[in-house]
Scaffold this active site. Structure first.
Site, PDB file in Angstrom:
ATOM      1  N   GLY A  73      -2.589 -34.580  -9.213  1.00  0.00           N
ATOM      2  CA  GLY A  73      -3.091 -35.460 -10.039  1.00  0.00           C
ATOM      3  C   GLY A  73      -3.892 -35.115 -11.371  1.00  0.00           C
ATOM      4  O   GLY A  73      -4.266 -35.591 -12.286  1.00  0.00           O
ATOM      5  N   GLU A  83       9.422 -12.822   6.113  1.00  0.00           N
ATOM      6  CA  GLU A  83       8.556 -13.319   5.513  1.00  0.00           C
ATOM      7  C   GLU A  83       9.106 -14.553   3.816  1.00  0.00           C
ATOM      8  O   GLU A  83       9.121 -15.846   3.942  1.00  0.00           O
ATOM      9  CB  GLU A  83       7.771 -12.229   4.338  1.00  0.00           C
ATOM     10  CG  GLU A  83       6.739 -13.098   3.214  1.00  0.00           C
ATOM     11  CD  GLU A  83       6.110 -13.831   3.563  1.00  0.00           C
ATOM     12  OE1 GLU A  83       4.905 -13.967   5.275  1.00  0.00           O
ATOM     13  OE2 GLU A  83       6.307 -15.196   3.407  1.00  0.00           O
ATOM     14  N   ASP A 126       4.491 -15.010   6.841  1.00  0.00           N
ATOM     15  CA  ASP A 126       4.160 -14.410   8.052  1.00  0.00           C
ATOM     16  C   ASP A 126       2.980 -15.149   8.559  1.00  0.00           C
ATOM     17  O   ASP A 126       2.314 -15.998   9.455  1.00  0.00           O
ATOM     18  CB  ASP A 126       3.614 -12.817   7.658  1.00  0.00           C
ATOM     19  CG  ASP A 126       5.182 -12.317   8.032  1.00  0.00           C
ATOM     20  OD1 ASP A 126       5.925 -12.744   8.646  1.00  0.00           O
ATOM     21  OD2 ASP A 126       5.800 -11.561   7.019  1.00  0.00           O
TER      22      ASP A 126
HETATM   23  N1  COA Z   1       9.192  -1.602  25.975  1.00  0.00           N
HETATM   24  C1  COA Z   1      10.195  -2.249  25.930  1.00  0.00           C
HETATM   25  N2  COA Z   1      11.719  -3.209  25.018  1.00  0.00           N
HETATM   26  C2  COA Z   1      10.473  -3.390  23.641  1.00  0.00           C
HETATM   27  C3  COA Z   1       9.468  -3.294  23.632  1.00  0.00           C
HETATM   28  C4  COA Z   1       8.572  -2.120  24.946  1.00  0.00           C
HETATM   29  N3  COA Z   1       7.273  -2.516  25.640  1.00  0.00           N
HETATM   30  N4  COA Z   1       8.280  -4.174  23.060  1.00  0.00           N
HETATM   31  C5  COA Z   1       9.960  -4.956  22.898  1.00  0.00           C
HETATM   32  N5  COA Z   1      10.474  -4.528  22.918  1.00  0.00           N
HETATM   33  C6  COA Z   1      12.123  -4.389  23.093  1.00  0.00           C
HETATM   34  C7  COA Z   1      12.268  -5.554  23.378  1.00  0.00           C
HETATM   35  O1  COA Z   1      12.931  -6.398  24.319  1.00  0.00           O
HETATM   36  C8  COA Z   1      13.452  -6.599  22.364  1.00  0.00           C
HETATM   37  O2  COA Z   1      14.782  -5.249  22.921  1.00  0.00           O
HETATM   38  P1  COA Z   1      16.280  -6.517  22.694  1.00  0.00           P
HETATM   39  O3  COA Z   1      16.599  -6.601  21.758  1.00  0.00           O
HETATM   40  O4  COA Z   1      17.616  -5.647  24.054  1.00  0.00           O
HETATM   41  O5  COA Z   1      15.846  -8.421  23.678  1.00  0.00           O
HETATM   42  C9  COA Z   1      13.270  -5.125  21.041  1.00  0.00           C
HETATM   43  O6  COA Z   1      12.428  -4.286  21.938  1.00  0.00           O
HETATM   44  C10 COA Z   1      13.701  -5.527  19.693  1.00  0.00           C
HETATM   45  O7  COA Z   1      12.700  -7.183  19.423  1.00  0.00           O
HETATM   46  P2  COA Z   1      12.714  -7.290  17.967  1.00  0.00           P
HETATM   47  O8  COA Z   1      11.610  -8.322  18.539  1.00  0.00           O
HETATM   48  O9  COA Z   1      14.243  -8.010  18.421  1.00  0.00           O
HETATM   49  O10 COA Z   1      12.224  -6.478  16.647  1.00  0.00           O
HETATM   50  P3  COA Z   1      13.777  -6.217  15.404  1.00  0.00           P
HETATM   51  O11 COA Z   1      12.369  -4.666  14.946  1.00  0.00           O
HETATM   52  O12 COA Z   1      15.418  -6.427  15.751  1.00  0.00           O
HETATM   53  O13 COA Z   1      13.544  -8.087  14.911  1.00  0.00           O
HETATM   54  C11 COA Z   1      11.875  -9.210  13.865  1.00  0.00           C
HETATM   55  C12 COA Z   1      11.714  -7.829  13.998  1.00  0.00           C
HETATM   56  C13 COA Z   1      10.499  -9.769  13.069  1.00  0.00           C
HETATM   57  C14 COA Z   1      12.663  -9.514  12.752  1.00  0.00           C
HETATM   58  C15 COA Z   1      12.045  -9.851  15.221  1.00  0.00           C
HETATM   59  O14 COA Z   1      11.410  -9.887  15.770  1.00  0.00           O
HETATM   60  C16 COA Z   1      12.201 -11.953  14.516  1.00  0.00           C
HETATM   61  O15 COA Z   1      13.106 -12.679  13.738  1.00  0.00           O
HETATM   62  N6  COA Z   1      10.629 -11.977  15.125  1.00  0.00           N
HETATM   63  C17 COA Z   1      10.869 -14.114  14.976  1.00  0.00           C
HETATM   64  C18 COA Z   1      10.131 -14.305  13.426  1.00  0.00           C
HETATM   65  C19 COA Z   1       9.277 -13.538  12.848  1.00  0.00           C
HETATM   66  O16 COA Z   1       7.688 -13.425  13.845  1.00  0.00           O
HETATM   67  N7  COA Z   1       9.329 -12.571  12.001  1.00  0.00           N
HETATM   68  C20 COA Z   1       7.826 -12.293  11.164  1.00  0.00           C
HETATM   69  C21 COA Z   1       7.492 -10.515  11.342  1.00  0.00           C
HETATM   70  S1  COA Z   1       6.860 -10.777  10.281  1.00  0.00           S
END
Ligand code: COA
Length: 415
Positions: A248, A139, A168
């Protein structure tokens, strides 16, 4: 009564806040939203900011109403096979994984549209193509990168983020609009398409008036409605305008009775030109109605802060609700600063379903914000969020999996 999105099935691969706000809206409009979560742990927010041990957090429950939940390990071959079946069966896939995660899982846009050419694939990422496209974003990063923080706060202080989750929930709203638009186009083309929202873009879209002001500043060097106008202190980019109105009509936040101890005893007051004589009468400054230094909006601009200070001498003698009553008798625009406690207890918001009490089997009753978008032919009934994997068997059964296959998936920890 039917629902606007009845018959639309959503494969909800979202987590945290941006994606879940989008799919919650689609569920409220009647779509069948299947939240696919990691086996074992689920959406990380289930365990974040918990107020009751071992119970889904309010963070999770308030963003995932009206959905079904199934667990699935999409990194195992058997999990990938289930995901393929889901993709063939659903209309929309929504995801907000970190950049590249869906591709790494083996489900690129090309592969998904091969499996189901009608599939709409909707994604939230922090940034669009460019120097930051691979970054993970939350966010406040989006608020900072999208122009909100630079233009929020006071001139003599640092940039400030806002409590409204414009990065978000703002992205989620944009995404929901993109999805229903793509669904509409699909009725004519028969084809799915990609819908992509960058959180930076969503925030910038909501900061549109500040890009307006950037260009006004570049052309004229000053902006009359900004508090900096009185001192002429402008730099080369849009400054933080404190509580000045973005439009305005000049406005400011003024103290009301009790401000010394109540952090929300304030009112937003707007010196709308059309009601200037009424404002002068209410605060006992009738002389300002004809005084050339105050009579016109332009004449008032250099004294705005002094005018607000004078009005504040009056508002400080009354509660914010009394000020609201008195000013509205003369159609003088204003708004009380309502605390979250006051909003939670406001009967009119309960009556419209904007604030709803929901029961949950593990946490009991809690308050949530209902659907702010009211459709007359598709009323929203808010249902509690699902427990982790509550509908795994039900969804697999609907996809055609038999009891033995489901048992095998469970034994293999795929679900
Ligand atoms: N089964 C197996 N693996 C799964 C899964 C499932 N059902 N669901 C998710 N995963 C895995 C993903 O494939 C990913 O694996 P990889 O890193 O090996 O490719 C892993 O879980 C982590 O996913 P990720 O999205 O990287 O989570 P994170 O906790 O590291 O990051 C965020 C979180 C929000 C920072 C990131 O998802 C992001 O930048 N998202 C886009 C922007 C966004 O929406 N941000 C706002 C959030 S409110």
């Amino acid at each position: 009564m039917s629902k606007a999105l009845e018959g639309i099935r959503i494969l909800d691969f979202t987590h945290v806040q941006s994606g879940p706000t989008c799919t919650q809206l689609l569920a409220w409009f009647g779509a069948d939203v299947i939240k696919v979560e990691r086996a074992g742990e689920g959406d990380a927010t289930r365990a974040q900011l918990r107020d009751i041990p071992e119970v889904d957090s309010l963070y999770f429950t308030m963003l995932n109403h009206n959905k079904r939940s199934m667990t699935l390990d999409t990194k195992q071959p058997a999990g990938k096979a289930v995901l393929e079946t889901l993709i063939r069966d659903c209309d929309v896939l929504v995801e907000n994984f970190a950049p590249g995660a869906l591709d790494r899982m083996g489900f690129s846009w090309e592969r998904i549209s091969q499996l189901n050419p009608r599939m709409i694939v909707a994604s939230v990422k922090g940034f669009g193509p460019g120097p930051y496209e691979d970054c993970k974003v939350y966010e406040n990063v989006a608020q900072c990168a999208g122009g909100a923080a630079a233009t929020t706060g006071f001139d003599d202080g640092p940039p400030v983020v806002t409590g409204a989750q414009i990065g978000d929930s703002g992205s989620g709203l944009h995404l929901a609009l993109g999805i229903v638009t793509a669904l509409f186009q699909r009725t004519a083309t028969g084809r799915g398409q990609r819908v992509q929202i960058a959180m930076q873009d969503a925030v910038l879209n909501l900061c549109r008036v500040k890009l307006r002001d950037q260009q006004r500043l570049a052309r004229n060097g000053v902006m009359e409605e900004y508090p900096q106008f009185a001192t002429g202190q402008f730099g080369d980019s849009v400054p933080r305008a404190g509580n000045a109105s973005g439009g305005g009509q000049p406005g400011w936040i003024l103290k009301c009775k009790g401000w010394e101890s109540d952090p929300n005893a304030y009112i937003y007051f707007i010196a709308q030109a059309a009601v200037w004589p009424a404002i002068c009468r209410v605060i006992g400054r009738e002389g300002w109605i004809t005084d050339p230094a105050y009579a016109t909006p332009r004449a008032r601009l250099p004294h705005l802060m002094q005018i607000f200070a004078t009005v504040e001498e009056w508002t400080k003698t009354l509660t914010k609700f009394e000020v609201m009553d008195i000013l509205n008798r003369d159609d003088i625009p204003c708004g009380p600063i309502l605390s979250m406690k006051e909003l939670a207890e406001e009967p009119s918001l309960r009556a419209t379903g904007t604030i709803v009490e929901v029961d949950h089997p593990e946490r009991g009753p809690y308050l949530t914000v209902g659907n702010p978008i009211k459709l007359s032919d598709s009323p929203t009934v808010v249902r509690r969020s699902p427990l982790l994997g509550e509908h795994t068997e039900e969804v697999l059964g609907q996809l055609g999996y038999g009891d033995e296959e489901i048992a095998a998936l469970r034994a293999g920890r795929v679900i």
